[in-house]
Scaffold this motif. Structure first.
Motif, PDB file in Angstrom:
ATOM      1  N   LYS A   1       0.902  -1.177   0.026  1.00 27.64           N
ATOM      2  CA  LYS A   1      -0.366   0.036  -0.019  1.00 27.64           C
ATOM      3  C   LYS A   1       0.800   1.242  -0.022  1.00 27.64           C
ATOM      4  CE  LYS A   1      -4.220  -1.917   2.332  1.00 27.64           C
ATOM      5  NZ  LYS A   1      -4.963  -1.389   1.171  1.00 27.64           N
ATOM      6  N   THR A   2       2.158   1.092  -0.225  1.00 26.78           N
ATOM      7  CA  THR A   2       3.059   2.320  -0.087  1.00 26.78           C
ATOM      8  C   THR A   2       3.054   2.923  -1.436  1.00 26.78           C
ATOM      9  OG1 THR A   2       4.495   1.496   1.500  1.00 26.78           O
ATOM     10  CG2 THR A   2       5.460   2.988   0.140  1.00 26.78           C
ATOM     11  N   ALA A   3       2.835   4.203  -1.437  1.00 27.03           N
ATOM     12  CA  ALA A   3       2.705   5.366  -2.709  1.00 27.03           C
ATOM     13  C   ALA A   3       3.246   6.575  -2.360  1.00 27.03           C
ATOM     14  CB  ALA A   3       1.415   5.179  -3.309  1.00 27.03           C
ATOM     15  N   PRO A   4       3.663   7.353  -3.189  1.00 24.19           N
ATOM     16  CA  PRO A   4       4.014   8.844  -2.899  1.00 24.19           C
ATOM     17  C   PRO A   4       2.960   9.465  -2.526  1.00 24.19           C
ATOM     18  CG  PRO A   4       4.768   8.172  -5.110  1.00 24.19           C
ATOM     19  CD  PRO A   4       3.909   6.979  -4.797  1.00 24.19           C
ATOM     20  N   PHE A   5       2.977  10.327  -1.210  1.00 17.86           N
ATOM     21  CA  PHE A   5       1.995  11.202  -0.686  1.00 17.86           C
ATOM     22  C   PHE A   5       1.457  12.077  -1.682  1.00 17.86           C
ATOM     23  CE2 PHE A   5       0.815  14.980   1.736  1.00 17.86           C
ATOM     24  CZ  PHE A   5      -0.092  14.579   2.381  1.00 17.86           C
ATOM     25  N   ASP A   6       0.159  12.102  -1.590  1.00 16.57           N
ATOM     26  CA  ASP A   6      -0.673  13.017  -2.636  1.00 16.57           C
ATOM     27  C   ASP A   6      -1.927  13.439  -1.647  1.00 16.57           C
ATOM     28  OD1 ASP A   6      -2.155  14.399  -4.390  1.00 16.57           O
ATOM     29  OD2 ASP A   6      -2.811  12.735  -5.580  1.00 16.57           O
ATOM     30  N   ALA A   7      -1.929  14.749  -1.314  1.00 13.96           N
ATOM     31  CA  ALA A   7      -2.750  15.183  -0.322  1.00 13.96           C
ATOM     32  C   ALA A   7      -4.011  15.108  -1.020  1.00 13.96           C
ATOM     33  CB  ALA A   7      -2.457  16.507   0.359  1.00 13.96           C
ATOM     34  N   GLY A   8      -3.977  15.420  -2.354  1.00  8.87           N
ATOM     35  CA  GLY A   8      -5.161  15.612  -3.128  1.00  8.87           C
ATOM     36  C   GLY A   8      -6.158  14.035  -3.171  1.00  8.87           C
ATOM     37  N   ALA A   9      -5.513  13.267  -2.827  1.00 12.14           N
ATOM     38  CA  ALA A   9      -6.028  12.008  -2.797  1.00 12.14           C
ATOM     39  C   ALA A   9      -7.027  11.603  -1.706  1.00 12.14           C
ATOM     40  CB  ALA A   9      -5.014  10.737  -2.940  1.00 12.14           C
ATOM     41  N   PHE A  10      -7.066  12.610  -0.663  1.00  6.99           N
ATOM     42  CA  PHE A  10      -7.785  12.237   0.359  1.00  6.99           C
ATOM     43  C   PHE A  10      -8.756  13.461   0.417  1.00  6.99           C
ATOM     44  CE2 PHE A  10      -3.584  10.131   1.528  1.00  6.99           C
ATOM     45  CZ  PHE A  10      -4.051   9.097   1.839  1.00  6.99           C
ATOM     46  N   LYS A  11     -10.091  13.103   1.027  1.00  3.03           N
ATOM     47  CA  LYS A  11     -11.108  14.059   1.076  1.00  3.03           C
ATOM     48  C   LYS A  11     -11.725  14.165   2.458  1.00  3.03           C
ATOM     49  CE  LYS A  11     -10.479  15.098  -3.304  1.00  3.03           C
ATOM     50  NZ  LYS A  11      -9.871  16.115  -3.679  1.00  3.03           N
ATOM     51  N   ASP A  12     -12.330  15.321   2.719  1.00  2.00           N
ATOM     52  CA  ASP A  12     -12.749  15.153   4.042  1.00  2.00           C
ATOM     53  C   ASP A  12     -14.551  15.084   4.129  1.00  2.00           C
ATOM     54  OD1 ASP A  12     -14.206  15.926   6.509  1.00  2.00           O
ATOM     55  OD2 ASP A  12     -12.751  17.898   6.868  1.00  2.00           O
ATOM     56  N   HIS A  13     -14.710  13.586   4.196  1.00  2.00           N
ATOM     57  CA  HIS A  13     -16.008  13.215   3.734  1.00  2.00           C
ATOM     58  C   HIS A  13     -16.981  13.899   4.600  1.00  2.00           C
ATOM     59  CE1 HIS A  13     -13.284   9.848   2.289  1.00  2.00           C
ATOM     60  NE2 HIS A  13     -13.982   9.896   1.334  1.00  2.00           N
TER      61      HIS A  13
END
Length: 298
Positions: free
Chosen positions: A203-215
């Motif tokens: 599950k390791t990948a480069p950090f991308d803040a845009g991939a996470f949303k405040d549901h």
């Protein structure tokens, strides 16, 4: 230059080099819905008054600051007396030490600010400090005063500018021992650790803040939108479609759960399918054996 107003203006100093800079908050306070308290019968907002027990409402110009040194006893300070406290860090952020970025425990980080040169004349010196920090992979430390407090601050490169992170002082951080003292120091079992490590690597990948949303905020905005369309009528808050999480009372096979997670849930489904196939085959064989026995008996 950004439309927002700087929250601090001063100098960023490195030895004899002083650069006029401005600070801007990196976080948007308007990103989340804000609420006011409303008087339901009238629909009007509730206001707050400054009141004194036995006196009632008071004027703003009658209010000064007080430090409670004993219960009910205060040292009174006027704004002029507070402003008279001279600190060099009110106008100057001097970089007094440099450390590796990984040397600062994340627990110390507080808030982020963009640092930009105040004018074009300051850009040359600004670029020198920015690129020197980037080349050495160091973070500069210093202190600055704003909003009635002196902050410990870390400066690091960020794109074509600099990022300032305010840091907590050591005495502001709680000690972890009282919270972790009841946790056993026993190491994890090797085979479980291997599977968990493999799952992390998968599950390791480069950090991308845009991939996470405040549901939660998205659902809240949706609720507000539906309430506006409903024009005061009652509406359903909506069902929570999130998958049900296992409760702490459920006892699971940790290795099986880790392996299922690692393989994307296929193994469990395959195992169940195999068991069902074997069970069906056993029933068919049993029926055939019973039929053959009856024929022989007749």
């Amino acid at each position: 230059m950004p439309a927002s107003r700087p929250i601090w203006k001063g100098q960023l100093r490195l030895s004899l080099v002083a650069i006029p800079v401005e600070l801007f908050s990196a976080a948007k306070t308007s990103a989340k819905p804000s609420f006011r308290q409303i008087h339901q019968p009238t629909g009007k907002p509730i206001h707050y008054e400054k009141v004194v027990a036995g006196v009632g409402p008071v004027d703003k110009d009658e209010i000064i600051k007080g430090f409670e040194y004993e219960k009910g006893d205060y040292v009174l300070l006027t704004d002029d007396e507070i402003d008279a406290v001279k600190l060099e860090t009110r106008k100057t952020l001097e970089l007094t030490q440099f450390v590796g970025a990984c040397e600062i425990d994340p627990i110390y980080y507080d808030k982020s600010y963009f640092v930009v040169p105040s004018d074009e004349l300051a850009e040359d010196a600004f670029r020198v400090i920015r690129d020197a920090l980037r080349r050495t992979e160091k973070v500069g430390l210093g202190q600055l005063s704003m909003r009635g407090k002196e902050y410990l601050a870390a400066i690091k490169p960020s794109g074509t500018g600099l990022m300032l992170e305010t840091l907590h002082y050591e005495d502001e951080i709680r000690k972890a021992d009282p919270f972790f003292s009841q946790i056993s120091s026993k190491k994890a079992e090797a085979d479980l650790l291997d599977v968990a490590t493999a799952l992390i690597e998968k599950k390791t990948a480069p950090f991308d803040a845009g991939a996470f949303k405040d549901h939660y905020q998205a659902a809240l905005r949706d609720l507000i939108g539906r309430k506006m369309k409903a024009k005061g009528r009652k509406i359903s808050a909506g069902k929570d479609d999130a998958p049900e999480r296992p409760s702490g009372e459920n006892v699971v096979d940790l290795m099986a759960a880790l392996k299922e997670s690692l393989e994307g849930g296929k193994k469990t489904a395959s195992a169940k399918s195999t068991k069902s196939t074997k069970a069906a085959a056993s029933k068919t064989t049993a029926r055939k054996s019973a039929t053959t026995s009856r024929k022989k008996a007749s």
